[in-house]
Write a protein that holds these residues in place. Sequence first.
Motif, PDB file in Angstrom:
ATOM      1  N   GLU B 157     -61.453  44.842 -46.564  1.00 51.77           N
ATOM      2  CA  GLU B 157     -62.179  43.664 -47.281  1.00 51.77           C
ATOM      3  C   GLU B 157     -61.911  42.409 -46.984  1.00 51.77           C
ATOM      4  O   GLU B 157     -60.608  42.031 -46.593  1.00 51.77           O
ATOM      5  CB  GLU B 157     -61.716  43.702 -48.801  1.00 51.77           C
ATOM      6  CG  GLU B 157     -62.630  44.584 -49.708  1.00 51.77           C
ATOM      7  CD  GLU B 157     -62.147  44.663 -50.930  1.00 51.77           C
ATOM      8  OE1 GLU B 157     -61.695  43.633 -51.448  1.00 51.77           O
ATOM      9  OE2 GLU B 157     -61.823  45.718 -51.522  1.00 51.77           O
ATOM     10  N   ARG B 158     -62.934  41.492 -46.741  1.00 53.26           N
ATOM     11  CA  ARG B 158     -62.524  40.031 -46.473  1.00 53.26           C
ATOM     12  C   ARG B 158     -61.978  39.792 -47.848  1.00 53.26           C
ATOM     13  O   ARG B 158     -62.315  39.883 -48.942  1.00 53.26           O
ATOM     14  CB  ARG B 158     -63.989  39.358 -46.478  1.00 53.26           C
ATOM     15  CG  ARG B 158     -63.990  37.842 -45.774  1.00 53.26           C
ATOM     16  CD  ARG B 158     -65.262  37.412 -45.953  1.00 53.26           C
ATOM     17  NE  ARG B 158     -65.140  35.797 -46.241  1.00 53.26           N
ATOM     18  CZ  ARG B 158     -64.758  34.968 -45.201  1.00 53.26           C
ATOM     19  NH1 ARG B 158     -65.020  35.301 -44.161  1.00 53.26           N
ATOM     20  NH2 ARG B 158     -64.692  33.589 -45.705  1.00 53.26           N
ATOM     21  N   GLU B 159     -61.062  38.745 -47.617  1.00 56.41           N
ATOM     22  CA  GLU B 159     -60.442  38.070 -48.581  1.00 56.41           C
ATOM     23  C   GLU B 159     -61.109  36.794 -49.134  1.00 56.41           C
ATOM     24  O   GLU B 159     -61.546  36.164 -48.525  1.00 56.41           O
ATOM     25  CB  GLU B 159     -59.105  37.640 -48.490  1.00 56.41           C
ATOM     26  CG  GLU B 159     -57.996  38.919 -48.588  1.00 56.41           C
ATOM     27  CD  GLU B 159     -56.796  38.943 -48.267  1.00 56.41           C
ATOM     28  OE1 GLU B 159     -56.269  37.975 -48.950  1.00 56.41           O
ATOM     29  OE2 GLU B 159     -56.039  39.448 -47.555  1.00 56.41           O
ATOM     30  N   TYR B 160     -61.550  36.790 -50.445  1.00 57.91           N
ATOM     31  CA  TYR B 160     -62.167  35.854 -51.028  1.00 57.91           C
ATOM     32  C   TYR B 160     -61.499  34.746 -51.677  1.00 57.91           C
ATOM     33  O   TYR B 160     -60.628  35.001 -52.221  1.00 57.91           O
ATOM     34  CB  TYR B 160     -63.549  36.287 -51.826  1.00 57.91           C
ATOM     35  CG  TYR B 160     -64.134  37.567 -51.101  1.00 57.91           C
ATOM     36  CD1 TYR B 160     -64.923  37.364 -50.197  1.00 57.91           C
ATOM     37  CD2 TYR B 160     -63.952  38.747 -51.718  1.00 57.91           C
ATOM     38  CE1 TYR B 160     -65.684  38.271 -49.587  1.00 57.91           C
ATOM     39  CE2 TYR B 160     -64.420  39.754 -51.002  1.00 57.91           C
ATOM     40  CZ  TYR B 160     -65.501  39.611 -49.766  1.00 57.91           C
ATOM     41  OH  TYR B 160     -66.050  40.538 -49.314  1.00 57.91           O
ATOM     42  N   SER B 161     -62.090  33.548 -51.622  1.00 53.39           N
ATOM     43  CA  SER B 161     -61.558  32.402 -52.263  1.00 53.39           C
ATOM     44  C   SER B 161     -61.950  32.415 -53.942  1.00 53.39           C
ATOM     45  O   SER B 161     -63.289  32.672 -54.132  1.00 53.39           O
ATOM     46  CB  SER B 161     -61.796  31.171 -51.493  1.00 53.39           C
ATOM     47  OG  SER B 161     -63.165  30.942 -51.376  1.00 53.39           O
TER      48      SER B 161
END
Lengths: 513, 162
Positions: B157-161
């Motif tokens: 998963e992309r890490e989100y801000s």
Amino acid sequence: MSETAAGKHFAEEPSAFFQDIIARKPTNEQLQFQAIILENVSESIIVTDLQGYIIYWNEGATALFGYSAQEMLGNTPAILYPPMETHQLQPDLEQIREGNDYSSEWKGRRKDGTAVWLDIKTTLLRSSEGAAIGYIGVSKDITARKQIEEQLRQSRDQLNIILQHIADGITVQDTSGALVYANDAGAKLSGFASAQEMLAFDVETLRVHYLERFEMKDEFGLPVSFSDLPAMKALQGQRYAEALVNYIDRHTGRSLWSVVKASPIFDETGQVQFAVNIFSDLTERMELEQRKDEFIGMASHELKTPITSLKGFAQLLKRKLEKQGLPESVAMLNKMEIQLTRLTHLVTDLLDVSKIRAGKLDYAEETIDIDAFVHDIADTLQQISTTHTITIQGASHIHIVGDSDRLGQVFTNLISNAVKYSPQANQVDISLAVSQNMVTVSVRDYGIGIPKEHQQKIFDRFYRVSEVHDQTFPGLGMGLYISSEIVKRHGGRLWVESTKGNGATFFISLPIA
Amino acid sequence: MPDAHGSLSEKKSVPTKTILIVEDDASVGQFLELAVSQETAHTPLLAATSEHALEVALHAKPDLFILDYYLDHHTTGIDLYDQLHAQPELAAVPAIILTASLEKHQPEIDQRQLVGMAKPLELDNLLLCIEQLLSILAMHPQLPPSSFSSGLCAETEREYSA
């Protein structure tokens, strides 16, 4: 009898015809009657013989020029039109003699030296037998009209000078798209040397010229077509249209940025008659913006290298301390790691902003089951939220096409914001619904809300709501800007409904695949 | 974050391999070297330039490359990989490309079917990826690098801000 240079000859040798008239005048009632009529006409009536010498001068002529009949008989009308000389009248008289009536506007001079504008009609005068015997000139004073015309011309010239010297480009098009006005700035912003050069093009050549000469792009680097231009929208009746257009000259490679604003001019019946375009040159400002965005991009990229080291060593150290059984130290390193992750996110967001600005944010096209997608993200975020319960109502049962990473970023941003901005609340409600061709996902929080005046601006780059007495929240004001740009690029819309103190609901609508 | 603390280094299923790390930033290079030496059973070799890397690679015949994207003199990790890959004895060696702009470089990474990892790295992900690549290689020694799916070790998963 006369002191004029033109001299007099009538007194010495009047033509046979007029000698006749003079001889008969006192006795011919009919002629007298006609003479009265001529004297009472307000127009100036001057008759000359075939050589151009005045043989008749009415009261109207006296009123107009200030010379009496006595003064003028035997002179030529050249006196009235200085600096004209008698012989210069001859070619015109020849023309009239050949049957061409002469009608024209002349600037004359009165006896008192003042100027007078005249509308003159000169015809050949024939005897009852049809022989040419002289010329008759009927003149009307049109000085007042001329003055109005002159004033009009002056104010038009003045307006034109003002328009020409405005730094913004101005062009006016009619409904066919043909150019009816352009100032120099408008022509130059359109790639022409001058307004004159531009106005010489007809509508089709102008269009072709534009398309051949310029590559038009929007601020995201996407192509702008001719029909996207504000002028075309104004001609369709749209009251106001605006676009930021990047004109790239295919010949020179020069890049011009211009804000183009157009509005229609309607006629009495409400039909569009013209479109007025105003071009403001934004090239310098855009170049500055680009440099700034490039700098942000470069800086955030550079920042990632030390963060990589920091994070790497922190994680290595944590593993080491875990092995040595030092939980307190591990806990401290965990706190450090969380902050490093925050730092990474800030840097990544900055990089995203600069990519969006440079039009370099790429989007994948994947088919996404939106219900499952939203549930997945909510589940992940639920796992890390200890304070809020995230609920989901409704289902859309549809798929959309988009970039799952980027859309994930949007939903994560909205749900995280909902948690972040409602510290006193314990719930975030998500709902899914389908309407027409769109699926709408809403994220509702029960927090501090967003005052009306901020509701549009929160989607602007680096905008942050700051109210003096409010609790402050960390952040750089990039999340909603990035989200809104991502949603826009998916053909969707992101907006908010909120009243201060009553929480906020963010809506994302996306087109159905 | 997946919890893999301490578990990987104890796994003895994969015999000791050599990993060539090419990274121009000294600090990041040192971290990668330590990560391999302390947290895996493998041997790291560190090179700061592509010239040095080629030299070391031909000599040591490593089992895995970890290449930073931006290297010296406008050489990229991808350029270096192409040069390494062109050597018959190194043609089958898989590579992990490290980049701060993964999205931008993903196409050229995918084209060669390499593994791309975003900087800053998650140590757990890096270690997991190293073990996965090496264990596949151990099981199928003749496999060309193209058989390693690019999605293999990618962060799920992309890490989100927030």
